[in-house]
Design an enzyme around this catalytic site. Sequence first.
Site, short mmCIF file in Angstrom:
data_model
loop_
_atom_site.label_atom_id
_atom_site.label_comp_id
_atom_site.label_asym_id
_atom_site.label_seq_id
_atom_site.Cartn_x
_atom_site.Cartn_y
_atom_site.Cartn_z
N GLY B 70 0.83 -1.20 0.00
CA GLY B 70 0.00 0.00 0.00
C GLY B 70 0.86 1.25 0.00
O GLY B 70 0.51 2.26 -0.62
N THR B 71 1.98 1.18 0.70
CA THR B 71 2.90 2.32 0.75
C THR B 71 3.40 2.68 -0.64
O THR B 71 3.37 3.85 -1.05
CB THR B 71 4.10 1.99 1.66
OG1 THR B 71 3.60 1.78 2.99
CG2 THR B 71 5.12 3.12 1.68
N GLN B 175 -7.90 2.15 5.05
CA GLN B 175 -8.72 1.69 6.18
C GLN B 175 -10.18 1.46 5.81
O GLN B 175 -10.94 0.92 6.61
CB GLN B 175 -8.64 2.71 7.35
CG GLN B 175 -7.30 2.77 8.04
CD GLN B 175 -6.86 1.44 8.63
OE1 GLN B 175 -7.67 0.58 8.99
NE2 GLN B 175 -5.55 1.24 8.74
N SER B 192 -4.49 -1.33 0.57
CA SER B 192 -3.52 -2.34 0.98
C SER B 192 -4.25 -3.63 1.35
O SER B 192 -5.15 -3.61 2.19
CB SER B 192 -2.74 -1.81 2.19
OG SER B 192 -1.93 -2.82 2.73
N CYS B 318 7.94 8.64 22.19
CA CYS B 318 8.76 7.74 23.00
C CYS B 318 8.32 6.29 22.91
O CYS B 318 8.61 5.48 23.78
CB CYS B 318 8.80 8.15 24.48
SG CYS B 318 9.27 9.85 24.72
#
Lengths: 80, 376
Positions: B70-71, B175, B192, B318
């Site tokens: 998909g990217t 999505q 995707s 983080c």
Amino acid sequence: MTDERDVVRVLDCLGRPCPVPVIELARALPTVRVGTVIDVLSDDAAARLDIPAWCRLKGQEYVGATPAPAGTAYRVRRAS
Amino acid sequence: MSGYFDAAAGLPLSAAGRQALLAALDDGWADPSRLYGAARRARLLLDGARESVAASLAVRPDEVSFTPSGTLAAHLAVLGTLAGRAAVGGHVVQSAVEHSCVLSATEHAAADVSTVAVDAVGRVDAPAFGAALRPDTALACLISASHEVGTVQPVAAVAAACHEARVPLLVDAAQSVGRVSVPAGWSLLTASARKWGGPTGVGVLVVRTGTRWRSPLPPDEREGGRVPGAPSLPLVLSAAVALESALTEADAEQARLRRLVDRLREQIPRTVPDVEVVGDPADRLPHLMTFSCLYLDGESLLSALDREGFAVSSGSSCTASTLEPSHVLAAMGALTSGNIRVSLSRETTEQDVDRFLSVLPGVVAGLRRDAGADDL
């Protein structure tokens, strides 16, 4: 904006990752008088978002951010 | 029972997809461009997969190209449109909540980018999006619905504005495809397969007829000249069958997931103090929801939930993948600490959701105690 004389405390959270600055703010704010101001000094990327969000969730006033010699000072006024 | 709550990252291969994959491993190995029996068989299978995906997406088969992810589909959509429309200009309009694969492609192209802000639930304002279009705008990008917070975007209204301005609209529908329909009117769409229960290793790039697009890569005639190299035929067949299967059950299944997500959205703020549920409560994707907890870091929360058997993702800073908090949460002005995205799959039962709801308050309270933040 706020007069510098209104700032009653500066919380130095430089080098400490989120959520530490927010925890320190939540601990300190109830100890100052309503209407007075605390600066949270932080260099963490999330503080820019999480300090205003904390103010919104807790009904406190987020005054704004100003660049500091190291990091950024996030200014919060105790509203209640 | 399954604690796999990261469906938005990818689903396990569906039963239909798996069956198709195994059959195709024996049947679809030859090069479809050759002129012998096994190759003709492979060509028929590839054509069939393309027709099937085209029918699923209500487009023409020659508008569909398969990519290895998909990217890459998103990268080719962005770069190919900018190459094809270079004479128009290099300006791009995109929402502030695009997937990072779209953002990185427009940044890589050094495009002159206008970013359209979102509101507190993460939705762009269609008139504001339209107002950002200029005579030199080569491309507009709008995700169908936020992959992080679920908010559905005003695709139809933005598509109309783009049509009016004669600007091609790219919709990243990763999505949505296989779950909910995407409004028509766009010029390019990407998706995707692993998000709908197909295998990892298949993306879809749709370029509507009449859209100016030029390959940013060296010429290669395969996949309509849009994607160099031969696609993996077994994976593509599996993806097509998995999409048909997902669509067959989509209405009932997505309604079921919507109810489970409603329960999470209602119960979490009742049982966990100092939590913010993020995103539009109603006009949203059926299968995912996001919340943030004050005084917690995302990584500790991920690890604690993992120990309880739940796989979730986090947009907090983080975490293992990044030091920056999610750009989607940032654009919304949402809390980013202790952020968790829960996304459900067909494997998810009501009991799984109940167990999550019963475990979460104790997990959050324990971590706050550890952080010295339980009395705030």
